[in-house]
Design an enzyme around this catalytic site. Sequence first.
Site, short mmCIF file in Angstrom:
data_model
loop_
_atom_site.label_atom_id
_atom_site.label_comp_id
_atom_site.label_asym_id
_atom_site.label_seq_id
_atom_site.Cartn_x
_atom_site.Cartn_y
_atom_site.Cartn_z
N SER A 135 6.34 2.47 2.75
CA SER A 135 7.25 1.56 1.92
C SER A 135 8.70 1.82 3.25
O SER A 135 9.11 2.76 3.44
CB SER A 135 7.59 2.06 0.86
OG SER A 135 8.82 1.50 0.46
N LYS A 161 4.71 -2.21 3.09
CA LYS A 161 5.93 -2.60 1.84
C LYS A 161 6.96 -2.78 2.65
O LYS A 161 7.51 -1.81 3.19
CB LYS A 161 5.70 -1.84 0.71
CG LYS A 161 6.85 -2.25 -0.43
CD LYS A 161 6.60 -1.42 -1.52
CE LYS A 161 7.71 -0.55 -2.08
NZ LYS A 161 7.20 0.21 -3.29
N LYS A 163 11.01 -3.56 1.63
CA LYS A 163 12.20 -3.81 0.71
C LYS A 163 12.87 -5.01 1.16
O LYS A 163 13.28 -5.35 2.34
CB LYS A 163 13.05 -2.24 0.52
CG LYS A 163 12.47 -1.31 0.42
CD LYS A 163 12.34 -1.28 -1.18
CE LYS A 163 11.89 0.13 -1.63
NZ LYS A 163 11.53 -0.03 -3.21
N ASP A 188 9.41 -5.56 -2.10
CA ASP A 188 10.07 -5.14 -3.32
C ASP A 188 11.30 -5.28 -3.35
O ASP A 188 12.00 -4.72 -2.57
CB ASP A 188 9.61 -3.31 -3.28
CG ASP A 188 9.90 -2.68 -4.42
OD1 ASP A 188 10.39 -3.20 -5.46
OD2 ASP A 188 9.83 -1.24 -4.50
N GLU A 213 6.94 -7.26 -5.69
CA GLU A 213 7.25 -6.15 -6.75
C GLU A 213 8.74 -5.96 -7.58
O GLU A 213 9.48 -6.22 -6.64
CB GLU A 213 6.92 -4.65 -6.01
CG GLU A 213 7.38 -3.44 -6.91
CD GLU A 213 6.91 -2.19 -6.20
OE1 GLU A 213 6.31 -2.38 -4.99
OE2 GLU A 213 7.48 -1.06 -6.41
N ASP A 238 7.03 -2.68 -11.51
CA ASP A 238 7.63 -1.20 -11.19
C ASP A 238 8.53 -0.66 -12.39
O ASP A 238 8.10 -0.25 -13.57
CB ASP A 238 8.09 -1.12 -10.12
CG ASP A 238 8.40 0.33 -9.71
OD1 ASP A 238 8.64 1.30 -10.39
OD2 ASP A 238 8.87 0.74 -8.60
N LYS A 262 3.88 4.92 -11.58
CA LYS A 262 4.77 6.23 -11.17
C LYS A 262 4.58 6.92 -12.40
O LYS A 262 5.29 6.81 -13.39
CB LYS A 262 6.17 6.04 -10.75
CG LYS A 262 6.21 5.17 -9.62
CD LYS A 262 7.75 4.82 -9.44
CE LYS A 262 7.64 3.92 -7.84
NZ LYS A 262 9.10 3.35 -7.71
N GLY A 290 5.71 5.56 -5.31
CA GLY A 290 6.20 6.81 -4.82
C GLY A 290 7.81 6.78 -4.94
O GLY A 290 8.48 5.84 -5.07
O1 OSB Z 1 10.70 0.90 -5.94
O2 OSB Z 1 9.07 1.87 -4.95
C1 OSB Z 1 10.22 2.00 -5.18
C2 OSB Z 1 11.77 4.84 -3.48
C3 OSB Z 1 12.59 5.20 -4.12
C4 OSB Z 1 12.98 4.59 -5.51
C5 OSB Z 1 12.17 3.26 -5.43
C6 OSB Z 1 11.18 3.22 -4.94
C7 OSB Z 1 11.04 3.94 -3.40
C8 OSB Z 1 10.06 3.52 -2.64
C9 OSB Z 1 9.62 4.60 -1.59
O3 OSB Z 1 9.54 2.46 -2.46
C10 OSB Z 1 8.05 4.97 -1.76
C11 OSB Z 1 7.64 6.08 -1.22
O4 OSB Z 1 7.90 7.14 -1.72
O5 OSB Z 1 7.23 6.09 0.15
MG MG Z 2 9.14 -0.32 -6.48
#
Ligand code: OSB
Ligand code: MG
Length: 370
Positions: A135, A161, A163, A188, A213, A238, A262, A290
């Site tokens: 991510s 992924k 952001k 995401d 996402e 999510d 999660k 995660g």
């Molecule tokens: O939205 O998935 C998310 C990390 C912190 C808070 C929200 C998210 C995330 C990630 C990181 O996308 C995923 C990872 O732990 O590698």
């Molecule tokens: Mg997410």
Amino acid sequence: MKIDSLTLHHISMPLVSPFETSFGRETGRQCIILTLQAEGLTGYGECVASRDPGYSYETSGTTWHILKDFIALLILGQEIQDADDYQKRVERIRGHHLAKAAVEMALWDLLGKRDGKSLKEMFGGTREKVEVGVSIGIQESASALVRTVDSYVEQGYNRVKIKIKPGREVDETIAVRAAYPILRLQVDANSAYTLESAQVLKAIDDLNLLLIEQPLFEDDIWDHRLLQADFKTPICLDESIVSARHARYALEMQACKIINIKAARVGGLSQAIAIHDLCQVQNMPVWCGGMLETGIGRASNLALASLPGFVLPGDISASDRYYQRDITHERFLLNADSTIDVPNQPGLGVTIDEEALKQFTLSEVMLKMQ
Ligand code: OSB
Ligand code: MG
């Protein structure tokens, strides 16, 4: 198992690189590591709430309060049979899933250590290794993003992924897709759009993305339904899915085509497994999300993702993607096929680097029956 004590460690760890999302930028990560003592054994749990209420309303501060002033009173000195028994005891505490989930994780670790079974075994996991991706936070520019993707692809990640947030999505996603025409790619938004502003995402709807996402508000399953009806790309929820009940709503409303699970967000591993089971019956693909976990939470995520319904790669990257020094002796490595091995030792299957834990600890409290 009779719970003798609960210890909370509020820790702060530097990230190897800043992580920027639509809700903010983190250069380090705060969380609470907790230990449960029972029958001469120690179980570890990780509470993933961050310093700020950006992803969730829960923070390291609120979870500390809920764990110390409410959950502790319901478990200390008590004989707790299993995760279901624990969840019944904390049912009267409304919400606060991230706090509740951390104790359930530690309880699974204890039960596994007592019975000589790994979490994977206890959950009925079917995989020795799970497919993973990376991510990537918002970068300075589209070209900087492509360079960051380059480095992760070189390391062997075959699912990426990125952001996104309003104004930082179309050029970025098009640039990565142009550089990598067949890479498994997803975005995401962490709830950064409304039904109206999400129309800009139409520009990336033809890029053969695995999923988009959580584009809309966390409490809005209905508008996601309207958006999904209008998009070819699968919408993945999510933040919106906080229980098996919400997963059922999303299924019945056709609000999404994929769910990110999660354990923390849904209040614990047992609820995460319930969502997995429901989605498996309904043919809804799921994957493991995660929260930049330490080795403790990562071990838990790997065990969860070993269940057969986790058919898409998880946000479970190698330890070195997050931390130079972790608080577990075990470091998770990326295999050549973009997988990570599932721990197979009893409980979570990790051991704690006490010196590292001490180094990162900001404050600590031990709670016992008076
Ligand atoms: O939205 O998935 C998310 C990390 C912190 C808070 C929200 C998210 C995330 C990630 C990181 O996308 C995923 C990872 O732990 O590698
Ligand atoms: Mg997410």
